[in-house]
Scaffold this motif. Structure first.
Motif, PDB file in Angstrom:
ATOM      1  N   LEU A   1       0.829  -1.203   0.000  1.00  0.00           N
ATOM      2  CA  LEU A   1       0.000   0.000   0.000  1.00  0.00           C
ATOM      3  C   LEU A   1       0.868   1.258   0.000  1.00  0.00           C
ATOM      4  O   LEU A   1       0.549   2.257  -0.659  1.00  0.00           O
ATOM      5  N   ASN A   2       1.981   1.199   0.726  1.00  0.00           N
ATOM      6  CA  ASN A   2       2.886   2.352   0.736  1.00  0.00           C
ATOM      7  C   ASN A   2       3.554   2.555  -0.626  1.00  0.00           C
ATOM      8  O   ASN A   2       3.716   3.685  -1.082  1.00  0.00           O
ATOM      9  N   PHE A   3       3.936   1.466  -1.281  1.00  0.00           N
ATOM     10  CA  PHE A   3       4.503   1.596  -2.614  1.00  0.00           C
ATOM     11  C   PHE A   3       3.465   2.124  -3.597  1.00  0.00           C
ATOM     12  O   PHE A   3       3.786   2.931  -4.479  1.00  0.00           O
ATOM     13  N   LEU A   4       2.231   1.689  -3.450  1.00  0.00           N
ATOM     14  CA  LEU A   4       1.175   2.197  -4.333  1.00  0.00           C
ATOM     15  C   LEU A   4       1.005   3.700  -4.136  1.00  0.00           C
ATOM     16  O   LEU A   4       0.899   4.462  -5.109  1.00  0.00           O
ATOM     17  N   GLN A   5       1.003   4.150  -2.883  1.00  0.00           N
ATOM     18  CA  GLN A   5       0.898   5.587  -2.619  1.00  0.00           C
ATOM     19  C   GLN A   5       2.118   6.337  -3.155  1.00  0.00           C
ATOM     20  O   GLN A   5       2.001   7.446  -3.686  1.00  0.00           O
ATOM     21  N   HIS A   6       3.292   5.716  -3.029  1.00  0.00           N
ATOM     22  CA  HIS A   6       4.516   6.343  -3.543  1.00  0.00           C
ATOM     23  C   HIS A   6       4.442   6.502  -5.061  1.00  0.00           C
ATOM     24  O   HIS A   6       4.828   7.539  -5.610  1.00  0.00           O
ATOM     25  N   ILE A   7       3.939   5.480  -5.738  1.00  0.00           N
ATOM     26  CA  ILE A   7       3.818   5.535  -7.196  1.00  0.00           C
ATOM     27  C   ILE A   7       2.801   6.585  -7.615  1.00  0.00           C
ATOM     28  O   ILE A   7       2.981   7.280  -8.626  1.00  0.00           O
TER      29      ILE A   7
ATOM     30  N   VAL B   1       1.446  -1.626 -12.404  1.00  0.00           N
ATOM     31  CA  VAL B   1       2.097  -2.058 -11.168  1.00  0.00           C
ATOM     32  C   VAL B   1       1.574  -3.425 -10.748  1.00  0.00           C
ATOM     33  O   VAL B   1       0.355  -3.638 -10.681  1.00  0.00           O
ATOM     34  N   VAL B   2       2.489  -4.346 -10.450  1.00  0.00           N
ATOM     35  CA  VAL B   2       2.123  -5.668  -9.935  1.00  0.00           C
ATOM     36  C   VAL B   2       1.932  -5.561  -8.424  1.00  0.00           C
ATOM     37  O   VAL B   2       2.833  -5.116  -7.705  1.00  0.00           O
ATOM     38  N   LEU B   3       0.757  -5.977  -7.944  1.00  0.00           N
ATOM     39  CA  LEU B   3       0.438  -5.884  -6.518  1.00  0.00           C
ATOM     40  C   LEU B   3      -0.329  -7.127  -6.075  1.00  0.00           C
ATOM     41  O   LEU B   3      -1.098  -7.692  -6.855  1.00  0.00           O
ATOM     42  N   PRO B   4      -0.150  -7.554  -4.818  1.00  0.00           N
ATOM     43  CA  PRO B   4      -0.839  -8.755  -4.335  1.00  0.00           C
ATOM     44  C   PRO B   4      -2.320  -8.502  -4.062  1.00  0.00           C
ATOM     45  O   PRO B   4      -2.770  -7.362  -3.977  1.00  0.00           O
ATOM     46  N   ASP B   5      -3.063  -9.590  -3.900  1.00  0.00           N
ATOM     47  CA  ASP B   5      -4.512  -9.503  -3.711  1.00  0.00           C
ATOM     48  C   ASP B   5      -4.905  -8.632  -2.527  1.00  0.00           C
ATOM     49  O   ASP B   5      -5.925  -7.946  -2.562  1.00  0.00           O
ATOM     50  N   ASN B   6      -4.105  -8.640  -1.441  1.00  0.00           N
ATOM     51  CA  ASN B   6      -4.538  -7.919  -0.235  1.00  0.00           C
ATOM     52  C   ASN B   6      -4.694  -6.424  -0.477  1.00  0.00           C
ATOM     53  O   ASN B   6      -5.455  -5.759   0.218  1.00  0.00           O
ATOM     54  N   VAL B   7      -3.989  -5.879  -1.463  1.00  0.00           N
ATOM     55  CA  VAL B   7      -4.146  -4.464  -1.789  1.00  0.00           C
ATOM     56  C   VAL B   7      -5.563  -4.180  -2.286  1.00  0.00           C
ATOM     57  O   VAL B   7      -6.089  -3.081  -2.110  1.00  0.00           O
ATOM     58  N   LEU B   8      -6.197  -5.202  -2.872  1.00  0.00           N
ATOM     59  CA  LEU B   8      -7.532  -5.018  -3.444  1.00  0.00           C
ATOM     60  C   LEU B   8      -8.650  -5.167  -2.415  1.00  0.00           C
ATOM     61  O   LEU B   8      -9.755  -4.676  -2.647  1.00  0.00           O
ATOM     62  N   PHE B   9      -8.381  -5.859  -1.288  1.00  0.00           N
ATOM     63  CA  PHE B   9      -9.494  -6.099  -0.359  1.00  0.00           C
ATOM     64  C   PHE B   9      -9.230  -5.670   1.079  1.00  0.00           C
ATOM     65  O   PHE B   9     -10.159  -5.609   1.889  1.00  0.00           O
ATOM     66  N   GLU B  10      -7.995  -5.373   1.457  1.00  0.00           N
ATOM     67  CA  GLU B  10      -7.702  -5.033   2.852  1.00  0.00           C
ATOM     68  C   GLU B  10      -8.466  -3.786   3.281  1.00  0.00           C
ATOM     69  O   GLU B  10      -8.560  -2.808   2.545  1.00  0.00           O
ATOM     70  N   GLY B  11      -9.019  -3.819   4.503  1.00  0.00           N
ATOM     71  CA  GLY B  11      -9.783  -2.682   5.014  1.00  0.00           C
ATOM     72  C   GLY B  11      -8.881  -1.607   5.605  1.00  0.00           C
ATOM     73  O   GLY B  11      -7.657  -1.633   5.450  1.00  0.00           O
TER      74      GLY B  11
ATOM     75  N   VAL C   1      -6.878   4.028   0.443  1.00  0.00           N
ATOM     76  CA  VAL C   1      -6.047   4.125  -0.759  1.00  0.00           C
ATOM     77  C   VAL C   1      -6.870   3.806  -1.997  1.00  0.00           C
ATOM     78  O   VAL C   1      -6.747   4.473  -3.035  1.00  0.00           O
ATOM     79  N   ARG C   2      -7.730   2.780  -1.909  1.00  0.00           N
ATOM     80  CA  ARG C   2      -8.545   2.418  -3.078  1.00  0.00           C
ATOM     81  C   ARG C   2      -9.531   3.522  -3.432  1.00  0.00           C
ATOM     82  O   ARG C   2      -9.767   3.806  -4.622  1.00  0.00           O
TER      83      ARG C   2
ATOM     84  N   ALA D   1     -19.806   0.955  -4.186  1.00  0.00           N
ATOM     85  CA  ALA D   1     -20.848   0.384  -3.330  1.00  0.00           C
ATOM     86  C   ALA D   1     -20.427  -0.951  -2.719  1.00  0.00           C
ATOM     87  O   ALA D   1     -21.074  -1.444  -1.792  1.00  0.00           O
ATOM     88  N   ARG D   2     -19.342  -1.536  -3.206  1.00  0.00           N
ATOM     89  CA  ARG D   2     -18.884  -2.813  -2.670  1.00  0.00           C
ATOM     90  C   ARG D   2     -18.330  -2.636  -1.255  1.00  0.00           C
ATOM     91  O   ARG D   2     -17.770  -1.585  -0.924  1.00  0.00           O
ATOM     92  N   ASP D   3     -18.499  -3.643  -0.415  1.00  0.00           N
ATOM     93  CA  ASP D   3     -18.044  -3.574   0.969  1.00  0.00           C
ATOM     94  C   ASP D   3     -16.553  -3.243   1.019  1.00  0.00           C
ATOM     95  O   ASP D   3     -15.732  -3.935   0.407  1.00  0.00           O
ATOM     96  N   LYS D   4     -16.197  -2.169   1.712  1.00  0.00           N
ATOM     97  CA  LYS D   4     -14.820  -1.693   1.842  1.00  0.00           C
ATOM     98  C   LYS D   4     -14.179  -1.408   0.471  1.00  0.00           C
ATOM     99  O   LYS D   4     -12.974  -1.434   0.325  1.00  0.00           O
ATOM    100  N   VAL D   5     -15.014  -1.120  -0.516  1.00  0.00           N
ATOM    101  CA  VAL D   5     -14.545  -0.868  -1.887  1.00  0.00           C
ATOM    102  C   VAL D   5     -13.621  -2.008  -2.335  1.00  0.00           C
ATOM    103  O   VAL D   5     -12.540  -1.804  -2.869  1.00  0.00           O
ATOM    104  N   ASN D   6     -14.057  -3.216  -2.094  1.00  0.00           N
ATOM    105  CA  ASN D   6     -13.299  -4.415  -2.422  1.00  0.00           C
ATOM    106  C   ASN D   6     -13.199  -4.558  -3.940  1.00  0.00           C
ATOM    107  O   ASN D   6     -14.208  -4.696  -4.640  1.00  0.00           O
TER     108      ASN D   6
END
Length: 482
Positions: free
Chosen positions: A277-283, A295-305, A311-312, A415-420
């Motif tokens: 998440l920090n690298f995504l913000q840096h980019i 950018v290649v990122l793991p699944d948790n970036v897409l669903f972590e609350g 960030v999402r 509208a998705r839960d936690k913008v998943n």
């Protein structure tokens, strides 16, 4: 690998500097008294002593490309007869740079891949599959006017591929001055690990990017430590996965997680120890206005609350997140990797607070796709369907939905839960059809991948709760570029 890379580099630059096809663009990279020919003319003890002198001499100017490559270099091949065999009989007898073929790239990729196979050493974290790099570059279509960077460049794979794309598609239209200027600061990278930065600097110089006596295009340090000093029109990256060696970045929300080291980044909106998440913000900060990123990122970036949701929301509102490519497992050297490629652009604010993302296209290249590193490795051809569906260089309005490619409106996403954004709709037919069972080795590998992914998630949760995570259970530092 490091010792071989010194010798291979010296041999390659000697070939390049004497190649009549490149003499208008190349010059002697190392001084004549310290080049490959001066080394290959000696034997035994004299060879060993001169090689030590070469390593010391080429490290004299820190900050230059050569200085970065040979910084603190030491000869660990202490047996003169072995060094002589390498110089005279093995490396010396081959032509490593062949006109019309990228043998130098193949040589380095083979060297790096061999090291990456031993994941216990952590080498796998610096290696992104060439097929994936090439597909990402093909859809981003870098041009000669782009400024291109990778903040976690590994051994420079993305930067080299982008440079190669520009030469291949634009070289015939460029003047000699613009051609020579391609590697003069418009492409640069950063790498945390000194030894890996050395390989990146070597790799780039061998591919005609940069100047041996000029400032190094690879900086060494923690990219997250401070806001970027310059911005880019194109960012290509595969930042390290995992929370190992994570730091806290304090954003504008003013929060701080439990860590001994923290960085104050007022250009960040969310405070988190999640490295991705920090690298995504840096980019996001790295991009200039109307710049674009893959950018290649793991699944948790897409669903972590929590910070992930913040960030999402920012990514959807302030940027145009237009495409996500869901990647299959089995393509990276380290196990348990469930990753995606996020494609987005930085846009100026729209009037009335209208979000910049209107439609997100998700391509599912994961479901019913099964790869292994040796028996069934990922090939560039495997990604051709995605590249064609992306419509590189053409308006995205012309895209068409298919079984694997679906479009989602901003209203649906927010509208998705936690913008998943971990969106899936397909099911692997092998799970439903007993007649389509996969080979046992593939099934076993996928079980290992799933177990490792689960271990990574539990380790992250435990660490977030303040537990001491055993070293062998920590989240794996996953692939970076090349």
């Amino acid at each position: 690998m490091e010792q071989l890379s010194y010798l291979l580099f010296l041999k390659m630059v000697d070939e390049i500097s004497t190649d009549p096809f490149t003499e208008d663009e190349a010059k002697a990279v190392v001084p004549s008294g310290y080049n490959w020919r001066s080394l290959a003319s000696l034997k035994g003890y004299e060879l060993e002593m001169h090689y030590r002198n070469i390593l010391n001499e080429l490290a004299r100017n820190p900050g230059t490309t050569l200085g970065t490559i040979f910084a603190k270099a030491q000869n660990r091949i202490t047996e003169p007869s072995l060094l002589e065999k390498l110089v005279i009989d093995l490396i010396g007898r081959e032509e490593w740079t062949v006109q019309g073929a990228d043998l130098k790239g193949d040589a380095y990729e083979g060297l790096l891949a061999k090291g990456a196979e031993d994941t216990k050493t952590g080498a796998g974290q610096y290696f992104t599959p060439r097929a994936l790099i090439d597909a990402m570059v093909d859809v981003m279509q870098p041009g000669p006017d782009d400024t291109i960077t990778d903040p976690a460049c590994g051994t420079g794979g993305f930067l080299i591929a982008a440079h190669h794309y520009i030469r291949e598609h634009h070289m015939q239209y460029l003047s000699r001055e613009r051609r020579l200027a391609l590697g003069a600061g418009r492409i640069w990278g950063n790498e945390l690990v000194t030894g890996t930065a050395r390989l990146a600097a070597m790799n780039m110089l061998l591919h005609g990017i940069g100047d041996a006596d000029g400032p190094s295009l690879i900086t060494v340090g923690d990219a997250l430590a401070e806001p970027p000093k310059k911005h880019a029109s194109l960012v290509l990256a595969n930042p390290p996965f995992g929370k190992k060696s994570a730091i806290t970045v304090i954003g504008t929300d003013g929060k701080a997680d439990r860590e001994d080291i923290s960085y104050d980044r007022q250009d960040f909106r969310a405070t988190t120890t999640n490295k991705q998440l920090n690298f995504l913000q840096h980019i996001m900060s790295l991009l200039e206005m109307n710049g674009r990123a893959a950018v290649v990122l793991p699944d948790n970036v897409l669903f972590e609350g929590g910070a992930g949701e913040k960030v999402r929301r920012r990514l959807l509102d302030e940027f145009d997140l237009h495409t996500i490519l869901r990647l299959p497992t089995g393509i990276f050297y380290a196990g348990g990797v469930k990753a995606n490629v996020l494609f987005f652009e930085k846009k100026p604010p729209r009037s009335g607070g209208v979000p910049n993302t209107t439609k997100l296209w998700v391509y599912d290249f994961r479901t019913a796709k099964h790869f292994t590193l040796k028996q069934h490795p990922l090939r560039r051809a495997d990604l051709e369907e995605f590249v064609q569906a992306y419509l590189p260089g053409r308006p995205r309005a012309g895209r068409e939905e298919s079984e694997r490619f679906k479009c989602f409106d901003y209203a649906e996403l927010i509208a998705r839960d936690k913008v998943n954004l971990d969106i899936t709709w397909m099911r692997d037919p092998a799970l439903d059809d007993a007649d389509s069972l996969l080979p046992p080795d593939v099934i076993a590998q996928e079980i290992i991948e799933d177990l490792q992914a689960a271990l990574n998630e539990f380790a992250a949760i435990a660490e977030a709760l303040g537990a001491e995570v055993p070293a062998d259970a920590e989240m794996i530092e996953e692939p970076m570029a090349y």
